[in-house]
Design an enzyme around this catalytic site. Structure first.
Site, PDB file in Angstrom:
ATOM      1  N   LEU A 399       0.718  -1.106   0.079  1.00 36.23           N
ATOM      2  CA  LEU A 399      -0.162   0.100   0.031  1.00 36.23           C
ATOM      3  C   LEU A 399       0.814   1.239  -0.116  1.00 36.23           C
ATOM      4  CD1 LEU A 399      -2.451  -1.102   2.491  1.00 36.23           C
ATOM      5  CD2 LEU A 399      -2.800  -0.881   0.075  1.00 36.23           C
ATOM      6  N   GLU A 400       1.098   1.809  -1.136  1.00 33.84           N
ATOM      7  CA  GLU A 400       2.156   2.882  -1.175  1.00 33.84           C
ATOM      8  C   GLU A 400       1.296   4.482  -0.891  1.00 33.84           C
ATOM      9  OE1 GLU A 400       4.040   2.653  -5.141  1.00 33.84           O
ATOM     10  OE2 GLU A 400       4.403   0.534  -4.972  1.00 33.84           O
TER      11      GLU A 400
END
Length: 574
Positions: A399-400
């Site tokens: 999850l960037e």
């Protein structure tokens, strides 16, 4: 004399007359004609003239250009399947059906669509061909238009298509509603019978594989464990994962179609084998991301992934409209017609070869948000369901766009309680996410240290960062890799939980590609204290887990140069 109007009835048909004037002949003539029509001459009821209108029979009766179409079980508008068509290159993913119609008749054409740009239309009407469209839509939306056939028209071509360079579109429940053209209509489905022949076809320490006989009229099957539905499939086999070792389970199966669900089959018992505590991975492992899409890299089936990869992260799961929940949709069209059954078989083959196959959540455009107890539960439940459906060994957190340490920890612990000790959990934070133990990603990794497999930080697409010695290092050097890894190694993670994430080729990232030789030098520096740059760690970490790359596809596009060099080196570490 004043004219007065009076009403009389002839066979219940109103006739307007004047006392002094003459009959209004047109009205009377029409009334008499209607009154004396023979009984039974009314026109037949309108019907849906489209065949396989809900795609419950796959692509039967439909033709899609350039193999752009497939059927999927999610999302669907009605029934159990829908059309997914993917534009590519100069192809707009046009799917057509020839529909029998009556001449000089009016029809209503409609369909439900979702996803990318979607078009619906008809040609060959003999009058004016019509179409309608909508931009991309996150929810199901109905398109509708009408057309009239010419004096000699007995067949028209109905079509759907997307648009060039746009995302896949979904279509379901197509209707060509009007007079029966004589081509026949889909029979009304009936609830199928209970499946027979249910048997256990294989077991592992965490899974039971089942197979059963085909049921006539069924479009899907539900699998139950101890009375609770655990997965739904379209074929006649399934693997239920996330089970405890050395444990017996009871299974039943039902058949489904648009009419409903059959009674449950006779129950069978499957007993898992004894297994090790924790994932059976080599001491030093190589992780590779496999692209479930075509972005110019080599398109691979999972079976094509190079043997040097020990953990294969399938990128990516898709967010749903439910907060925190995910699903997985194989891009069959983008991957050259790769089917779900082939994909599942390839997962099992990789696992039989000692590999772990996990599903990755996130990516550059990932929008999954786990920020409260409800979304944490949704995340755990949905990831577990995806694992059961496809046979994945675990999950990768990529999850960037940030995460909430409290609730992601809660979600992963809930998932672990469902999947058991064999669950693989990997993480792929960006460099900024691991600069300090106070960062949410680092906190999450430390919170789940007892169930965490490996953190493969992305040493690319990054600016200059601080090393564990307080000095600033720029990406592209041995020092950047070793000094930043040192933060994790000295910040609380076990060496076996630290890996180096690098692009497989210059095309794999915007910046940060380094040669495989430099990757190997950084591994040597951390594990053995050799081949270091100006930064040399205060101690060595011989249990260092290994390396990761984006992606197996870019690696293949570069002749497997990355895995051929880094893979043997990782596996040869002390």
């Amino acid at each position: 004399m004043t004219h007065e109007l009076v009403w009389t009835k002839l066979f219940d048909m109103p006739i307007v007359m004047s006392i002094r004037g003459r009959f209004r002949a047109g009205a009377v003539t029409a009334a008499l004609a209607l009154a004396f029509l023979p009984t039974g001459q009314a026109s037949a009821a309108d019907v849906n003239n489209a065949k396989n209108a809900g795609f419950e029979a796959g692509l039967s009766n439909w033709t899609c250009s350039a193999n752009s179409g497939t059927t999927v079980t999610s999302p669907v508008h009605g029934g159990t399947t829908a059309l997914k068509a993917t534009p590519a290159g100069q192809d707009n993913a046009r799917c057509t059906q020839a529909v029998a119609v009556k001449p000089n008749s009016t029809y209503t054409l409609s369909a439900w669509v979702q996803g990318g740009y979607s078009y619906l239309g008809v040609t060959g009407t003999g009058t004016t061909d019509v179409s309608t469209w909508t931009p991309d839509s996150a929810a199901w939306k109905q398109l509708s238009t009408t057309f009239t056939t010419g004096a000699a028209t007995t067949s028209v071509t109905v079509y759907t298509h997307g648009w060039y360079g746009q995302a896949s579109y979904y279509a379901d429940d197509v209707s060509v509603f009007g007079p029966d053209g004589g081509g026949g209509t889909d029979p009304t489905p009936t609830i199928p019978g209970a499946p027979s022949g249910l048997a256990v076809s294989g077991t592992t320490s965490s899974s039971v594989s089942l197979a059963w006989n085909t049921v006539s009229g069924a479009t899907g099957y539900n699998v139950y464990r101890s009375g609770t539905k655990v997965t739904a499939v379209t074929g006649t086999s399934a693997t239920v994962t996330g089970l405890a070792a050395s444990t017996s389970y009871s299974f039943q199966v039902t058949a489904t179609n648009a009419a409903g669900e059959s009674p449950k089959s006779a129950a069978v018992t499957g007993t898992t084998t004894a297994g090790p505590v924790g994932p059976a991975l080599p001491k030093h492992a190589v992780t590779g991301y496999w692209q479930n899409f075509n972005n110019g890299a080599t398109v691979q089936k999972l079976a094509d992934v190079q043997s040097q990869y020990d953990i294969i992260a399938v990128a990516f799961a898709d967010a749903t409209s439910t907060p925190g929940a995910v699903t997985f949709n194989l891009d069959s069209a983008g991957l050259g017609g790769y089917t779900v059954d082939q994909f599942k078989a390839d997962i099992r083959a990789k696992q039989a070869a000692g590999k772990k196959v996990i599903v990755s959540v996130g990516g550059e455009r990932g929008t999954v948000a786990v920020n409260d107890a409800s979304s944490a539960a949704n995340f755990a439940n949905s990831v577990y369901a995806v694992m059961q459906e496809y046979g994945f060994d675990g999950v990768d957190i990529d999850l960037e766009n940030g995460l909430n340490a409290t609730y992601m920890t809660q979600a992963l612990r809930s998932l672990s309680s469902k999947a058991g000790s064999s669950l693989v959990i990997t993480m792929a934070p960006q460099t900024i996410d691991m600069q300090s133990t106070s960062n949410s990603y680092f906190q999450t990794a430390l919170n789940i240290k007892d169930i965490l497999t490996v953190v493969n930080m992305q040493y690319y697409n990054s600016g200059s960062m601080l090393g564990c010695d307080g000095k600033v290092y720029s990406q592209g050097s041995v020092d950047f890799l070793t000094a930043l890894a040192c933060i994790q190694l000295e910040g609380g993670l076990a060496p076996s939980q630290v890996g180096l994430g690098l692009p497989a080729s210059p095309s794999g990232a915007g910046s940060g590609y380094v040669s495989p030789t430099l990757v190997n030098n950084a591994l040597d520096c951390l594990a053995k204290g050799t081949n270091c740059g100006s930064f040399k760690p205060s101690r060595t970490y011989p249990d260092l887990r290994g390396a990761m790359t984006w992606s197996t596809n870019w690696d293949a596009a570069a002749g497997n140069a990355w895995s051929n060099a880094v893979g043997p080196h990782v596996h040869g570490l002390p």
